[in-house]
Motif scaffolding. Structure first.
Motif, PDB file in Angstrom:
ATOM      1  N   HIS A   1     -13.124  -4.493  -4.074  1.00  0.00           N
ATOM      2  CA  HIS A   1     -12.590  -5.437  -5.064  1.00  0.00           C
ATOM      3  C   HIS A   1     -11.154  -5.116  -5.472  1.00  0.00           C
ATOM      4  CE1 HIS A   1     -16.412  -7.495  -5.802  1.00  0.00           C
ATOM      5  NE2 HIS A   1     -16.989  -6.312  -5.761  1.00  0.00           N
ATOM      6  N   VAL A   2     -10.665  -3.947  -5.082  1.00  0.00           N
ATOM      7  CA  VAL A   2      -9.347  -3.504  -5.540  1.00  0.00           C
ATOM      8  C   VAL A   2      -8.282  -3.905  -4.531  1.00  0.00           C
ATOM      9  CG1 VAL A   2      -7.937  -1.534  -6.219  1.00  0.00           C
ATOM     10  CG2 VAL A   2     -10.383  -1.566  -6.763  1.00  0.00           C
ATOM     11  N   LEU A   3      -7.374  -4.785  -4.929  1.00  0.00           N
ATOM     12  CA  LEU A   3      -6.245  -5.174  -4.100  1.00  0.00           C
ATOM     13  C   LEU A   3      -4.992  -4.595  -4.737  1.00  0.00           C
ATOM     14  CD1 LEU A   3      -5.176  -6.819  -1.694  1.00  0.00           C
ATOM     15  CD2 LEU A   3      -4.893  -8.748  -3.265  1.00  0.00           C
ATOM     16  N   HIS A   4      -4.332  -3.704  -4.017  1.00  0.00           N
ATOM     17  CA  HIS A   4      -3.140  -3.069  -4.566  1.00  0.00           C
ATOM     18  C   HIS A   4      -1.971  -4.052  -4.582  1.00  0.00           C
ATOM     19  CE1 HIS A   4      -5.084   0.833  -4.666  1.00  0.00           C
ATOM     20  NE2 HIS A   4      -5.547   0.588  -3.452  1.00  0.00           N
ATOM     21  N   PRO A   5      -1.043  -3.881  -5.505  1.00  0.00           N
ATOM     22  CA  PRO A   5       0.099  -4.810  -5.571  1.00  0.00           C
ATOM     23  C   PRO A   5       0.841  -4.844  -4.238  1.00  0.00           C
ATOM     24  CG  PRO A   5       0.042  -3.396  -7.514  1.00  0.00           C
ATOM     25  CD  PRO A   5      -0.994  -2.865  -6.563  1.00  0.00           C
ATOM     26  N   PRO A   6       1.191  -6.029  -3.760  1.00  0.00           N
ATOM     27  CA  PRO A   6       1.922  -6.124  -2.489  1.00  0.00           C
ATOM     28  C   PRO A   6       3.294  -5.470  -2.591  1.00  0.00           C
ATOM     29  CG  PRO A   6       1.863  -8.253  -3.594  1.00  0.00           C
ATOM     30  CD  PRO A   6       0.960  -7.352  -4.367  1.00  0.00           C
ATOM     31  N   VAL A   7       3.740  -4.922  -1.477  1.00  0.00           N
ATOM     32  CA  VAL A   7       5.033  -4.241  -1.415  1.00  0.00           C
ATOM     33  C   VAL A   7       5.890  -4.935  -0.361  1.00  0.00           C
ATOM     34  CG1 VAL A   7       6.217  -2.081  -0.900  1.00  0.00           C
ATOM     35  CG2 VAL A   7       4.024  -2.046  -2.118  1.00  0.00           C
ATOM     36  N   ALA A   8       7.098  -5.337  -0.753  1.00  0.00           N
ATOM     37  CA  ALA A   8       8.031  -5.967   0.179  1.00  0.00           C
ATOM     38  C   ALA A   8       8.835  -4.889   0.894  1.00  0.00           C
ATOM     39  CB  ALA A   8       8.951  -6.935  -0.549  1.00  0.00           C
ATOM     40  N   LEU A   9       8.816  -4.894   2.227  1.00  0.00           N
ATOM     41  CA  LEU A   9       9.612  -3.959   3.000  1.00  0.00           C
ATOM     42  C   LEU A   9      11.052  -4.459   3.102  1.00  0.00           C
ATOM     43  CD1 LEU A   9       7.182  -3.195   5.992  1.00  0.00           C
ATOM     44  CD2 LEU A   9       7.450  -1.923   3.863  1.00  0.00           C
ATOM     45  N   PRO A  10      12.010  -3.560   3.224  1.00  0.00           N
ATOM     46  CA  PRO A  10      13.409  -4.000   3.346  1.00  0.00           C
ATOM     47  C   PRO A  10      13.692  -4.719   4.654  1.00  0.00           C
ATOM     48  CG  PRO A  10      13.237  -1.626   3.625  1.00  0.00           C
ATOM     49  CD  PRO A  10      11.893  -2.097   3.160  1.00  0.00           C
ATOM     50  N   ARG A  11      12.839  -4.459   5.681  1.00  0.00           N
ATOM     51  CA  ARG A  11      13.034  -5.088   6.984  1.00  0.00           C
ATOM     52  C   ARG A  11      11.726  -4.989   7.764  1.00  0.00           C
ATOM     53  NH1 ARG A  11      15.092  -0.215   6.802  1.00  0.00           N
ATOM     54  NH2 ARG A  11      17.042  -1.000   5.950  1.00  0.00           N
ATOM     55  N   TRP A  12      11.631  -5.689   8.875  1.00  0.00           N
ATOM     56  CA  TRP A  12      10.460  -5.596   9.737  1.00  0.00           C
ATOM     57  C   TRP A  12      10.444  -4.243  10.442  1.00  0.00           C
ATOM     58  CZ3 TRP A  12       6.332  -8.809  10.235  1.00  0.00           C
ATOM     59  CH2 TRP A  12       6.420 -10.038   9.587  1.00  0.00           C
ATOM     60  N   PRO A  13       9.278  -3.586  10.535  1.00  0.00           N
ATOM     61  CA  PRO A  13       9.234  -2.260  11.159  1.00  0.00           C
ATOM     62  C   PRO A  13       9.300  -2.295  12.680  1.00  0.00           C
ATOM     63  CG  PRO A  13       7.048  -2.901  10.413  1.00  0.00           C
ATOM     64  CD  PRO A  13       7.991  -3.957   9.923  1.00  0.00           C
TER      65      PRO A  13
END
Length: 381
Positions: free
Chosen positions: A318-330
């Motif tokens: 049930h736990v969804l961690h806050p989304p994280v935006a990457l600075p660029r595609w890996p």
């Protein structure tokens, strides 16, 4: 073996394990930022059809090997042996950067006993590697329930030389009593292993590495029994046998996306950018309706509103961690890729919901329209 290799002695081999979503990759990134682990080779094992974990491991001074053959308690065991042999061969030949340590991050569904037995008994590996501790990561929030439901988690704790507790900073007044019970249970399962809280800064490279040669003394008697069982299976030539209840159709060839008949791994992908509103709705509805069946969800999303900055998603039940935006595609692959490991939740159900919210043509228009009007109509599966 070269003369220099003989002089260097066995290479320390650390096993990093822990159940799905416990926080192994986060801890690994933190450890690899320590200069003491600069010359480390990381072997990552993933359960499922598409590997993503290696995308989330930050730059390492050294090399990284991705084993994507599936369940490390079964099919990947031979691959692990081959990878370890190949590494030292290349090290001896000078075709890879020099390294002083190897760290294996197992999939969260791994039974660690076959891994340990392979490293402790393989006639060549024992001359080149020395197990330098098993580090097990335990989720402070979900750990107690995980031990109740999954025998792999119990084994991971029991064989540990160090136990790293994650997410203790997320405890509340309501969940803290269960955390106390979890710590007491970990003490019963493994009286000798130190309990180190990652959030408090205790799970450092110095604290976790260098546990010394693996020993069964100080661990519960089951650990020695598990290793004897694996040795017997090796002698019988049954490298893929194990405790798990694979169904009959899996007996001749092991499906790498199946750990037992109730656990499945699959990946949802799309080439189309995903609107944030659709992603939010999907990621809200699925855990709320079926969170207990979502053992693990992780992925990278091409969001329509910011196509050059992908979003990384992580969820456990049930736990969804806050989304994280990457600075660029890996990497060069800009598809949205969401990997799910589920228990008693059919892939087709999740896929239909995903297709509906993302507008993928795989679901016909009437079904999509009905679902958008009444999302709870798909609360089955």
């Amino acid at each position: 073996m070269t003369e220099q290799a003989a002089m260097d002695g066995p290479i320390p081999l650390t096993i990093l394990t822990g159940f799905l979503g416990a926080g192994k990759t986060t801890l690994l990134n933190r450890l690899l930022s320590d200069p003491a682990l600069a010359d480390t080779v990381v072997i990552v094992n993933e359960f499922g059809e598409i590997g993503l974990d290696h995308l989330f491991i930050e730059a390492v001074d050294g090399d990284m090997v991705l084993l994507s053959s599936g369940c490390l308690c079964c099919t990947v065991r031979g691959d692990l042996v081959a990878a370890l042999e190949d590494l030292v061969a290349k090290r001896d030949a000078g075709t890879v950067s020099p390294f002083r340590r190897v760290l294996v991050e197992t999939t969260g569904l791994a039974d660690p006993a076959p891994i340990l037995q392979a490293a402790l008994s393989h006639p060549y590996l024992v001359t080149r590697y020395a197990i330098d501790g098993v580090v097990t990561v335990v989720d402070a929030l979900n750990g107690y329930a995980t031990l109740d439901e999954h025998s792999e988690a119990v084994k991971q704790v029991a064989v540990a030389d160090r136990i790293a507790l994650t997410k203790s900073d997320l405890l509340t007044d309501a969940t803290r009593p269960e955390y106390g019970r979890l710590r007491a249970r970990l003490r019963r399962l493994n009286p000798a292993a130190p309990l180190l809280e990652a959030a408090a800064g205790e799970a450092t490279a110095d604290a976790l590495m260098g546990a010394g040669p693996f020993e069964t003394s100080g661990k519960i008697p089951d650990v020695a029994a598990w290793l004897r069982e694996e040795a017997y299976r090796d002698a019988e030539g049954d490298g893929h046998a194990h405790d798990h209840a694979h169904d009959e159709r899996d007996q001749d060839s092991h499906d790498v996306n199946r750990h037992d008949s109730r656990v499945r791994a699959f990946c949802l992908t799309t080439d189309r950018p995903v609107p944030m509103a659709a992603l939010d709705m999907f990621m809200t509805l699925l855990p709320s309706a079926h969170g207990a069946k979502l053992l693990r969800m992780k992925g990278i999303v091409n969001v329509a509103e910011q196509p050059d900055r992908p979003i990384v998603l992580h969820g456990v039940q049930h736990v969804l961690h806050p989304p994280v935006a990457l600075p660029r595609w890996p990497d060069a692959d800009r598809r949205t890729r969401l990997v799910f490991i589920t228990r008693d939740l059919d892939e087709s159900f999740v896929r239909r919901m995903w297709d509906a919210f993302t507008g993928t043509p795989a679901i016909d228009t009437p079904d999509r329209a009905a679902l958008m009007d009444n999302p709870l109509s798909l609360r089955r599966g």
